[in-house]
Design a protein around this motif. Structure first.
Motif, PDB file in Angstrom:
ATOM      1  N   ASP A 236      -9.919  -2.922   3.090  1.00  7.21           N
ATOM      2  CA  ASP A 236      -9.641  -1.649   2.031  1.00  7.21           C
ATOM      3  C   ASP A 236     -10.470  -0.884   1.961  1.00  7.21           C
ATOM      4  N   ARG A 491       6.076  -1.148  -0.394  1.00  3.67           N
ATOM      5  CA  ARG A 491       5.016  -0.248   0.164  1.00  3.67           C
ATOM      6  C   ARG A 491       3.930  -1.391   0.171  1.00  3.67           C
ATOM      7  N   ASP A 495      -0.059   1.154   4.376  1.00  7.35           N
ATOM      8  CA  ASP A 495       1.177   2.316   4.403  1.00  7.35           C
ATOM      9  C   ASP A 495       0.560   3.550   3.671  1.00  7.35           C
ATOM     10  N   SER A 496       0.267   4.581   4.322  1.00  6.37           N
ATOM     11  CA  SER A 496       0.741   5.470   3.499  1.00  6.37           C
ATOM     12  C   SER A 496       0.799   5.949   2.044  1.00  6.37           C
ATOM     13  N   PRO A 497       0.690   6.564   0.683  1.00  8.03           N
ATOM     14  CA  PRO A 497       1.359   6.224  -0.310  1.00  8.03           C
ATOM     15  C   PRO A 497       2.499   6.912   0.195  1.00  8.03           C
ATOM     16  N   ASP A 529      -2.409  -1.604  -4.024  1.00 12.86           N
ATOM     17  CA  ASP A 529      -2.264  -0.768  -4.088  1.00 12.86           C
ATOM     18  C   ASP A 529      -3.891   0.353  -4.817  1.00 12.86           C
ATOM     19  N   GLU A 530      -3.906   1.233  -4.571  1.00 10.51           N
ATOM     20  CA  GLU A 530      -5.026   2.244  -4.937  1.00 10.51           C
ATOM     21  C   GLU A 530      -4.399   2.985  -6.428  1.00 10.51           C
TER      22      GLU A 530
END
Length: 1138
Positions: A236, A491, A495-497, A529-530
């Motif tokens: 990441d 999610r 994967d994209s948000p 998760d960001e």
């Protein structure tokens, strides 16, 4: 972006034209883009001063690529062509941005072993923007492609005038251009094109071509794509902060991993302690890691089933209703990586915090787990073959429900105010989170994220309310949106948000829709998760104000530090205020809070000379200016300022080696009342001036921590960095058994967070509130450039949660403990899961504050590079070419620590000064009787081996064991007769000892040792002295007692030093004739010994001497020997001491 290679000049090149000279030009190759300079005829020290521009795609990884700069001689007779003079390869990881470039002189290297190459080339390499690069003219080298005939007509080029940079668009990333080592075909003035192995991190869109040059000068283009079956798994972005790209080959596997969603019905929610995790929000470029191909027949991975081991406390019970709540975690370990032993930690075993200071091995549930279902009520858990390769394989995975509130539109206005002050309230069971209210907004925007721990979910529905804030009375409801947790998607990183959607507001009583829409995104995720780090968390609902920012996890980067060397040479026209006397001049330099001063010039003159170096520490960006002041020493306590000047640091050159930079003259500004007088204003035209040589040292490593615990040894200039040799991964799992640090509402509490420092990168975990067993489960990654470095981790209690400090005092975060891990003590590719004791030394003794649970893994990229580093100097070469004094090192380190603490304290959330000072060991040089004892016994432990050998040899000489004495005699006779066996026997003995000790090698990393630190049996008064301020704040009687004790210790040391000096003076007096009779005896003995040793073979002398020392006790006398008696009778200089 554009890559600029500025070719300055070259020196001492190899002559190639047969006349002792060469017509030289430079050719630069970057990603198959060729560019060359003009030809300088007949010059072995040419100067080009040309800028070559190349296209640089910053969207793709380029740090692992290289720039090849080759120097050639242009040959015109008898056959046109060129000769190879040398080359330089510059890694792209050392490229800096425009403005930071420096002039580099690099030695030329040969391409082949027998290539005659000498000389060096001067370059500047940097990255510039598109707009600035348009002003540069780059002569592009165009090959004569029209002379070539392609072997396949389908692959013929459309234009014969296409240069190499345009041809690059059709070639694969696996091709590079390489020139001939000596000469090339005169018919084709282009370099050869050969295939080299490259690492594939993205799908190859175009086919790979193989371009080869045959003997006839034509090029065969073969359109057979060759894509190796390699896979890559991504780390990441948060795990590596501002580091170059690294590639590690990965073993291929037959099956690919896939991502799945979470089905919420599989896992029942339980009211458990909130295991808080935090991930860095700073998004950085990913690192592609590839491992070596796996041999055929080798299983892809080994799966271990790890059961959870949780120790419940009396005040924090976990509601564990069944084993289905805790699905097993699949940990995938490569075959060559040794996995932790598979055993259970008995949760019923309790140890005393006052006695157990040792390291414990743990068995945490590390690794990712993902349900196979697509909703909150999943069906089953994935197997190891279905699970994707994880970047969070050193921590326990925690699930969270995320709610992102973006914005709303078309909200109804109020009936009275005709406006709306909306805010959103997110409700999940007993937890409520709300956004800030926006005044008079019918279309508000919030963009705020709420996170709810899955372990604390007490409801099956999520409600989102929109309200209108009222000044008086209850707030009005504008509508709500309800979500069923069983329908919430999961999610799975990377994967994209999840894209937010518009939802129509519903009536509170379900009587239909209301006016207005709200944009929301709701999903299940993990701490990876960001949105996790900046989200509002349900367990921190009691924190308010600035405390909200102080509990978040962040990654910090230390400022880039430089040594600023100011060489004060001389000054001219220094006129004192009193014209009747000559000045006594000195120079004072100041940079921020750093003030240094030269000595007063030895002669009174208006043109003083010093030639002294003053060294400061400066940090980028350069905010302070260098202030130079010339002062006249009028009286012992008075100095008059004669001139002053402020110089920005951006004007000074940056140097990478010991070559001196150019000196400059600076005009001094008048200082004082005389400047304002009208009749003396014309004197400004003839102002005094000072001669300085100032530069920013890029070849040093600015020490901000002790060299004993150093974590980074790289020089300041990025151009001098080497490639990383490994990756360090730390999983901060949590802490256990922390002690209460403060009182609130009548009970003790601890709000703990963890700090880790390695190199320039600092990490800070989330602050977990009111728990003695915090669970962070955060994983971070560092690139390792030297294995002989130390990572430092500290645990602190957060005291900045919104409470106001009492008047007249400041709140500081409390220390809980610190852990150091030396990377050289870790085995490569092994996961260490241990619980480190957190020990703090107080005024009343050592105290165990708890345990820090970590998972550590050091991955070696190249064992050859690691072994090579062990033979390199510890610090950059400038520390040895122009070393600093001990006092300079201490002062510069103190200034560097202050700058780092100040800059990190300006971050958000701030890394406070007390935290930085504790992590950097700012008080490690303060006097301590305890440390002195510890160091003394460390020295004695080193000599204990020699003492043991001496006792053993004495026993052999006195025949305590007859068999041993006989064997030693036999060995002595063999070595005396065959002296060439002495060194082989010695090293063979070392080898056997090493093999024997390998069985007893340490299995765990080292930790804080209370016995080695002499902390368990230290006297309370000695601890009180260690924690005393400087200068002291104790009473006079206490200080007098400590001074007397220090005098006693110093007296013993004085006696030992005097005895050593006495023995040395006796040895000197053998030939000094201070004692005429003693010197006469020694001179006569020397001439007799010389005659005997000349006539006697050396083996006989050694044999007789050895047998004399090994003689039987029957032939020994208890009285001292004659040589010892003679030596003790010699005079020393003690008689002359007062």
């Amino acid at each position: 972006m554009k890559l600029i290679v500025e070719v300055i000049n070259a020196h001492d090149l190899m002559p190639k034209d047969g006349e002792g000279s060469a017509s030289t030009f430079v050719e630069v190759d970057f990603e198959n883009q060729l560019s060359r300079t003009r030809t300088v005829p007949k010059n072995l020290n040419p100067a080009w001063n040309q800028k070559l521009v190349f296209h640089l795609d910053t969207t793709k990884p380029y740090r692992h690529k290289t720039i090849e700069v080759s120097v050639y001689n242009e040959r015109r007779q008898p056959i046109p062509g060129r000769n190879f003079l040398g080359r330089v390869r510059i890694p792209c990881s050392n490229i800096v941005k425009e403005g930071d470039e420096v002039y580099q002189i690099l030695p030329l290297e040969n391409k082949w072993f027998f290539s005659p190459v000498k000389g060096e080339i001067g370059l500047k390499v940097y990255i510039a923007s598109e707009s600035k690069a348009e002003d540069f003219f780059t002569p592009t080298f165009t090959p004569e492609l029209e002379k070539l005939s392609p072997s396949n007509p389908k692959q013929a080029l459309e234009s014969t005038d296409t240069n190499i940079s345009s041809l690059n668009s059709t070639l694969s990333a696996t091709e590079t251009l390489e020139a001939d080592p000596e000469e090339e075909d005169p018919a084709l003035d282009t370099p050869k094109v050969t295939r080299e192995e490259a690492e594939i991190t993205h799908p190859v869109a175009a086919s790979n071509y193989s371009i080869e040059e045959d003997q006839s000068g034509s090029i065969d283009i073969d359109q057979e794509p060759k894509v190796e079956g390699k896979e890559a798994f991504q780390l990441d972005k948060h795990q590596v902060h501002q580091q170059p790209r690294i590639s590690i080959k990965k073993r291929p596997q037959d099956n690919l991993f896939t991502m799945h969603s979470v089905d919420p019905h599989q896992v029942q929610s339980s009211h458990a302690e909130n295991y808080n995790h935090n991930i860095d929000s700073n998004m950085q470029p990913r690192i592609s890691i590839k491992r070596r191909p796996r041999p055929q027949g080798t299983p892809p991975s080994t799966t271990y089933s790890v059961n959870p081991q949780v120790q419940p406390r009396y005040d924090e019970r976990y509601n564990l209703k069944g084993t289905n709540q805790q699905p097993r975690i699949l940990v995938e370990t490569p075959r060559h990586v040794s996995s932790p032993p598979k055993h259970r930690l008995d949760p019923q075993v309790h140890t005393s915090n006052d006695e157990d200071y040792g390291l414990k091995e743990t068995n945490p549930q590390i690794g990712e787990k993902w349900p196979s279902g697509g909703a909150y009520g999943g069906r089953k858990w994935m197997s190891g073959a279905e699970r994707s390769t994880s970047t969070h394989d050193l921590v326990e995975q925690m699930f969270y429900l995320y709610v992102r509130v973006m914005k709303a539109k078309d909200l109804p206005p109020g009936t009275i105010t005709s406006s709306c002050d909306p805010y959103v309230e997110v409700k999940l069971g007993n937890y409520r989170g709300r956004t800030k209210h926006l005044e008079k907004k019918l279309n508000p925007e919030w963009n705020q994220v709420f996170a709810f721990s899955k372990d604390r979910i007490q409801s099956s529905f999520l409600e989102v309310f929109v309200r209108d804030k009222e000044m008086i009375g209850r707030d009005d409801y504008l509508g709500r949106v309800i979500f069923d947790l069983n329908e919430i998607p999961t999610r799975v990183p990377p994967d994209s948000p999840l894209a937010p959607q518009w939802y129509r507001l519903q009536h509170l009583r379900g009587e239909g829709m209301m006016r207005g829409d709200i944009m929301l995104a709701v999903w299940m995720g993990t701490q990876a998760d960001e949105a996790f780090s900046d989200a509002w968390h349900s367990d921190a609902a009691t924190v308010y104000g600035e405390g909200v920012y102080n509990i978040r996890s962040k990654v910090y980067v230390s400022p880039k530090l430089w040594y600023l060397r100011v060489n004060v040479i001389e000054a001219q026209d220094v006129i004192p205020n009193d014209r009747n006397r000559l000045p006594e001049v000195s120079v004072k330099a100041q940079l921020g809070c750093q003030v240094l001063k030269t000595k007063i010039c030895s002669t009174r003159t208006t043109t003083p000379l010093w030639n002294e170096d003053l060294v400061f520490v400066a940090a980028e960006p350069f905010e302070e200016q260098l202030t130079i002041t010339v002062e006249d020493h009028v009286q012992p306590s008075k100095d008059e300022v004669l001139g002053k000047i402020n110089i920005p640091l951006n004007l000074f050159d940056k140097r990478l080696d010991h070559r001196p930079v150019n000196s400059r003259w600076f005009n001094l500004e008048k200082f004082g009342i005389g400047v304002l007088e009208g009749d003396r204003r014309n004197d400004l035209k003839f102002s005094s001036r000072i001669h300085l040589r100032v530069c920013l040292e890029g070849g040093y490593h600015v020490l901000d921590e002790s060299t004993l615990y150093i974590s980074d040894q790289r020089p300041t200039a990025r151009q001098l960095w080497k490639q990383p040799i490994g990756i360090l991964e730390i999983g901060v799992l949590g802490a256990k058994g922390l002690l209460p640090m403060k009182m609130k509402d009548g009970h003790g509490r601890t709000d703990a967070y963890c700090i880790a420092k390695y190199g320039q990168k600092w990490i800070r975990t989330r602050t977990l509130l009111d728990t003695f067993n915090p669970k962070w489960n955060e994983q971070y990654t560092w690139e390792v450039y030297d294995p002989c470095t130390v990572i430092t981790l500290g645990v602190f209690d957060n005291c900045h949660l919104g409470e106001k400090a009492p008047s007249g005092s400041s709140i500081k975060d409390s220390r809980i403990g610190k852990v150091r891990i030396r990377l050289s003590t870790l085995e490569a590719n092994k996961i260490y899961t241990n619980s480190f004791p957190l020990l703090v030394l107080h005024q009343y003794g050592v105290k165990k504050m708890g345990e820090l649970q970590l998972a550590v893994r050091f991955t070696a990229l190249s064992l050859a590079n690691i072994f090579h580093i062990y033979g390199q100097p510890l610090l950059p070469k400038m520390h040895y070419l122009q070393p600093f004094t001990v006092n300079q090192i201490d002062n510069l380190r103190y200034q560097a620590m202050n700058i780092v603490a100040t800059r990190l304290g300006r971050a958000e959330p701030p890394l406070r000064k007390e935290v930085v000072e504790y992590m950097l060991d700012v008080d490690s040089s303060i006097w301590s009787m305890r440390r002195s004892k510890a160091n003394f016994f460390r020295v004695m432990s080193l000599f204990s081996g020699l003492i043991t050998i001496g006792r053993w040899f004495n026993d052999v000489c006195h025949w305590k064991n007859h068999i041993t004495s006989i064997l030693v005699h036999i060995l002595f006779l063999i070595l005396t007769w065959y002296p060439e066996l002495i060194l082989p026997t010695f090293f063979l003995y070392m080898f056997l000892i090493g093999l024997w000790n390998y069985r007893f090698r340490p299995r765990q990393p080292p930790h804080m040792d209370t016995k080695l630190s002499w902390a368990e049996s230290v006297h309370p008064d000695e601890l009180d002295e260690e924690f005393d301020t400087f200068p002291t704040s104790r009473s006079h009687d206490t200080v007098r007692m400590r001074y007397d004790r220090l005098r006693t210790v110093a007296g013993r040391i004085q006696t030992i030093v005097g005895d050593i000096a006495t023995q040395g003076e006796r040895f000197v007096s053998l030939l000094s004739w201070r004692d005429p009779r003693g010197s006469t005896l020694f001179v006569l003995f020397s001439i007799c010994a010389a005659v005997i040793f000349y006539a006697t073979p050396f083996r006989v002398v050694v044999l007789v001497t050895g047998l004399y020392h090994l003689r039987h006790p029957k032939f020994r006398n208890k009285l001292p020997s004659v040589p010892s008696n003679f030596f003790k009778r010699l005079p020393a200089r003690t008689d002359s001491l007062l």
